[in-house]
Design an enzyme around this catalytic site. Structure first.
Site, PDB file in Angstrom:
ATOM      1  N   THR A  12       1.747  30.105  37.790  1.00 49.15           N
ATOM      2  CA  THR A  12       2.920  29.189  37.363  1.00 49.15           C
ATOM      3  C   THR A  12       3.919  30.019  36.877  1.00 49.15           C
ATOM      4  O   THR A  12       5.327  29.580  36.970  1.00 49.15           O
ATOM      5  CB  THR A  12       2.460  27.962  36.768  1.00 49.15           C
ATOM      6  OG1 THR A  12       1.579  28.713  35.614  1.00 49.15           O
ATOM      7  CG2 THR A  12       1.381  27.300  37.497  1.00 49.15           C
ATOM      8  N   ASN A 107       5.304  40.147  27.534  1.00 45.67           N
ATOM      9  CA  ASN A 107       4.134  39.242  28.039  1.00 45.67           C
ATOM     10  C   ASN A 107       4.581  37.759  27.428  1.00 45.67           C
ATOM     11  O   ASN A 107       5.387  37.616  26.322  1.00 45.67           O
ATOM     12  CB  ASN A 107       3.124  39.594  27.116  1.00 45.67           C
ATOM     13  CG  ASN A 107       1.844  38.465  27.396  1.00 45.67           C
ATOM     14  OD1 ASN A 107       1.706  38.276  28.609  1.00 45.67           O
ATOM     15  ND2 ASN A 107       1.045  38.375  26.154  1.00 45.67           N
ATOM     16  N   HIS A 109       3.088  34.216  25.841  1.00 50.31           N
ATOM     17  CA  HIS A 109       1.713  33.844  25.349  1.00 50.31           C
ATOM     18  C   HIS A 109       1.780  32.207  24.746  1.00 50.31           C
ATOM     19  O   HIS A 109       3.111  32.003  24.255  1.00 50.31           O
ATOM     20  CB  HIS A 109       1.488  34.622  24.040  1.00 50.31           C
ATOM     21  CG  HIS A 109       0.082  34.294  23.200  1.00 50.31           C
ATOM     22  ND1 HIS A 109      -1.230  34.521  23.984  1.00 50.31           N
ATOM     23  CD2 HIS A 109      -0.177  33.130  22.239  1.00 50.31           C
ATOM     24  CE1 HIS A 109      -1.943  33.912  22.971  1.00 50.31           C
ATOM     25  NE2 HIS A 109      -1.488  33.280  22.079  1.00 50.31           N
TER      26      HIS A 109
END
Length: 196
Positions: A12, A107, A109
């Site tokens: 997604t 990244n 999170h």
């Protein structure tokens, strides 16, 4: 600037990047490669639909992290990758990848770091912990990746209200829609424009 997205599941966040790329919102960056650590991950189908090159490097096929790490670095360098984006990638990166792409790995999170982060916090576990703790606000963070899990420099954060009726699943969906899918493409664009 060539971008590789590392995935392990449904993709997604990858789709959010694809949508931003198609709309010219990645700061000139090009989605060049998708690497999955899981054979048959749905994220690969998303990439193939957009004619983005895909590679599967399954962590389970390597007894040592160093072998997996070596394969990742080889694939990234062979494709002249400038930026690595972890988007639901459930494998820890090794020393060679971290050194080869120092300050070039980001990244996303699903919490407001430093809350609910680190080795044990991923996927639904993050949202279960937030609900268990009773926080009223959660959100998502995009950060640079270093040797400490979720410990790199924060690039962007976005808050999301926790509702009294939330389940881990409903909270996860809202954090993705309202935060992750918004700030991840923005952070990639910032990197590609030289702002990070």
């Amino acid at each position: 600037m060539k971008i590789a997205v590392l995935v392990s599941g449904g993709g997604t966040n990858l789709q959010a990047l694809i949508d931003a790329w198609r709309n010219g919102e990645l700061g000139g960056g090009e989605l060049s490669l998708v690497i999955s650590s899981v054979h048959g991950a749905f994220a690969l189908k998303r990439a193939e639909k957009e004619e983005i090159k895909t590679i599967t490097i399954e962590r389970k096929n390597y007894t040592e992290l160093s072998g997996f790490d070596e394969a990742l670095v080889y694939a990234l360098s062979a494709n002249n990758i400038d930026l690595v984006v972890l988007a639901g990638f459930l494998s820890i990166l090794g020393e060679k990848t971290l050194k080869s792409y120092k300050d070039k790995i980001i990244n996303v999170h699903p919490s407001l770091i430093p809350s609910f982060c680190g080795k044990c916090f991923y996927g639904l576990r993050v949202h279960e912990a937030a609900l268990e703790k009773g926080v009223k606000i959660t959100g998502a963070t995009v950060h640079l990746v270093n040797e400490v899990v979720d410990g790199g420099k924060i690039i962007l954060q976005k808050a999301v209200d926790v509702l009294p009726c939330d389940t881990p699943e409903s909270l996860q969906e809202r954090v993705m829609r309202e935060a992750e899918w918004v700030i991840l493409p923005k952070a990639v664009a910032m990197f590609c424009r030289g702002e990070i």
